[in-house]
Design a protein around this motif. Structure first.
Motif, short mmCIF file in Angstrom:
data_model
loop_
_atom_site.label_atom_id
_atom_site.label_comp_id
_atom_site.label_asym_id
_atom_site.label_seq_id
_atom_site.Cartn_x
_atom_site.Cartn_y
_atom_site.Cartn_z
N ARG A 166 13.66 40.17 16.16
CA ARG A 166 13.73 39.33 17.36
C ARG A 166 14.72 38.18 17.16
NH1 ARG A 166 8.10 37.07 19.15
NH2 ARG A 166 7.77 39.33 19.36
N ARG A 167 14.73 37.59 15.98
CA ARG A 167 15.65 36.49 15.71
C ARG A 167 17.10 36.97 15.67
NH1 ARG A 167 14.37 32.63 10.69
NH2 ARG A 167 12.64 32.10 12.07
N MET A 168 17.32 38.18 15.20
CA MET A 168 18.68 38.73 15.18
C MET A 168 19.31 38.68 16.57
SD MET A 168 18.36 42.17 12.87
CE MET A 168 17.71 42.16 11.20
N LYS A 169 18.52 38.98 17.58
CA LYS A 169 19.03 39.07 18.95
C LYS A 169 19.49 37.73 19.50
CE LYS A 169 16.17 43.13 20.02
NZ LYS A 169 17.28 44.07 20.30
N GLU A 170 19.18 36.64 18.81
CA GLU A 170 19.66 35.33 19.22
C GLU A 170 21.13 35.14 18.87
OE1 GLU A 170 17.13 32.51 17.35
OE2 GLU A 170 15.30 33.24 18.32
N GLN A 171 21.66 36.00 18.01
CA GLN A 171 23.07 35.94 17.65
C GLN A 171 23.86 36.81 18.63
OE1 GLN A 171 24.03 33.87 15.33
NE2 GLN A 171 21.92 33.41 14.67
N PRO A 172 24.94 36.29 19.25
CA PRO A 172 25.70 37.08 20.23
C PRO A 172 26.14 38.45 19.72
CG PRO A 172 26.39 34.79 20.31
CD PRO A 172 25.44 34.90 19.14
N VAL A 173 26.51 38.54 18.45
CA VAL A 173 26.98 39.81 17.91
C VAL A 173 25.85 40.85 17.84
CG1 VAL A 173 26.60 39.27 15.47
CG2 VAL A 173 28.45 40.82 16.11
N LEU A 174 24.58 40.40 17.93
CA LEU A 174 23.44 41.30 17.80
C LEU A 174 22.52 41.26 19.03
CD1 LEU A 174 22.45 40.54 14.09
CD2 LEU A 174 23.61 42.58 14.94
N LYS A 175 23.00 40.75 20.15
CA LYS A 175 22.12 40.55 21.30
C LYS A 175 21.51 41.85 21.83
CE LYS A 175 25.95 40.55 24.65
NZ LYS A 175 26.64 39.76 25.71
N ASP A 176 22.19 42.99 21.64
CA ASP A 176 21.66 44.28 22.10
C ASP A 176 21.33 45.21 20.93
OD1 ASP A 176 24.26 44.67 21.29
OD2 ASP A 176 24.82 45.96 22.97
#
Length: 288
Positions: free
Chosen positions: A146-156
């Motif tokens: 869930r925290r990864m998705k806060e990074q633009p490169v990992l949003k999806d």
């Protein structure tokens, strides 16, 4: 992030020590089998005669800078496809995650590593995989993803596989330079580095950069508790590995992989991909 797992204070069951035997096959080796066989094999898959230009990745600029030339007038070239986030997890979160991993069995792997796999069974040579036996990613990874998705490169980013690896200098742990599969695994490789600093060595047989002759190596320093994403050119054109000499203490890493386009909506195997993602993201997994 709130507490990742229950059971804080549970004694760690596998401190990464030296177990009898190893999982090395073929040309692979570690300190255990080298001692047993009274032999020494180059753990990094390179011969000393190879000529290589060496650079260090600089996150702030996105440049690969010639080793020892970190001042003005330095030789450098753009090194795209790398995202590094330091202190991605806290010390407490790191401790809880490794505690939880150590409650499960670590299986012997090659080159002095131990592993835990959370992913579908795959035959890469025959390009076959099946969902049977796959129970998903572990529960303690839910909030990390869930925290990864806060990074633009990992949003999806939707991981379908998690591989935990345990390195230790007493075993001479390393991993040879390699490219990850691209039939099943998609654009981004995401690695969470835990317990100690290390260096990821990127290598390429040749490059269009006029600065370089022969092969090229780019060292990416990985601080403890950092998150690394490889994508694009760094993912598909540069091999990556961990040298034995760059493992100074116990190191645990979790690598998360996503599906390739063939298994996503519109792909030939989108049905199987949807099934695998449904299992993976329920976060009820146990290691295979």
């Amino acid at each position: 992030m709130s507490s990742l797992v229950p059971g804080i204070g549970v004694p760690m069951a596998g401190e990464g020590g030296v177990e009898p035997g190893c999982g090395c096959k073929g040309i692979r080796s570690c300190l255990i089998c080298e001692k047993q066989n009274e032999r020494k094999i180059n753990a990094n898959g390179q011969t000393p005669q190879q000529t290589r230009s060496r650079f260090v990745y600089e996150p702030a600029s996105g440049l690969a800078v010639a080793s020892g030339e970190l001042d003005a007038g330095r030789r450098s070239f753009p090194f795209p496809g790398v995202f590094l986030c330091e202190d991605f997890v806290s010390e407490e979160e790191e401790r809880e995650m490794v505690q939880q991993m150590d409650l499960d069995e670590w299986k012997q792997s090659q080159s002095g590593r131990r592993k835990q796999d959370y992913g579908p069974k795959v035959n890469f040579k025959k390009r076959r995989l099946k969902a049977a036996g796959f129970s998903g990613l572990p529960g303690f990874s839910r909030l990390v993803v869930r925290r990864m998705k806060e990074q633009p490169v990992l949003k999806d980013f939707q991981p379908v596989e998690q591989c935990n690896l345990d390195y230790h200098p007493r075993r001479g742990s390393s991993i040879d330079p390699h490219l990850d599969d691209s039939w099943l695994w998609g654009e981004r490789l995401v690695t969470l580095n835990l317990l100690s600093d290390t260096v990821l060595t990127m290598s390429r047989a040749g490059t269009a950069e006029p600065l370089c002759t022969g092969g090229v190596e780019v060292s990416i320093p990985l601080p403890r508790r950092s998150l690394l994403v490889l994508y694009g050119e760094a993912r598909f054109q540069w091999k990556h590995g961990i040298r034995r000499e760059d493992v100074a203490d116990r190191r645990v890493c979790s690598t998360f992989r996503e599906l390739s386009a063939e298994f996503l909506p519109g792909g030939e195997q989108e049905g199987l991909g949807s099934e695998l993602l449904g299992i993976a993201l329920a976060f009820r997994g146990v290691p295979l």
